[in-house]
Design a protein around this motif. Structure first.
Motif: not given
Length: 123
Positions: A14-22, A40-41, A80-87, A118-122
């Motif tokens: 949580a609070g981190g970043s991840l970038s997706l590409s397509c 989401a599940p 691209y999808l840049q994801m910041n401040s992940l929850k 899959q994107v998983t935010v702990s």
């Protein structure tokens, strides 16, 4: 045939970043608006955001506005999808999709879909 290949997912705190590409193939990429959705599940797939064919316009769901950024490179047929401040609530399978409609937020407006990643935010 048309292919959209999602990549870049994984596990992040949580609070981190991840970038997706397509990466797209088999279609005239610059003709299509590109969207990102997530599921989401136990929940229905929902709209995350979209970018216009030119890249000049983006729109986002309220839940990600200000944290996520969509961009595209038409020369590389990639969005691209840049994801910041992940929850933790961002945990989901993320899908890119292509639409000939402008500013589309509904799934039925999208003709082609990626396989999902899959994107998983702990916490």
């Amino acid at each position: 045939q048309v292919q959209l290949v999602d990549s870049g997912g994984g596990l992040v705190q949580a609070g981190g970043s991840l970038s997706l590409s397509c990466a797209a193939s088999g279609l005239t990429f610059s003709n299509y608006d590109m969207g990102w959705f997530r599921q989401a599940p136990g929940k229905e797939r929902e709209f995350v955001g979209a970018i216009s064919w030119s890249g000049g316009h983006t729109n986002y769901s309220d839940s990600v506005k200000g944290r996520f950024t969509i961009s595209r490179d038409n020369a590389k047929n990639t969005v691209y999808l840049q994801m910041n401040s992940l929850k933790p609530e961002d945990t989901a399978v993320y899908y890119c999709a292509a639409s000939l409609f402008n500013k589309a937020t509904l799934q039925r407006a999208y003709d082609y879909w990626g396989q999902g990643i899959q994107v998983t935010v702990s916490s």
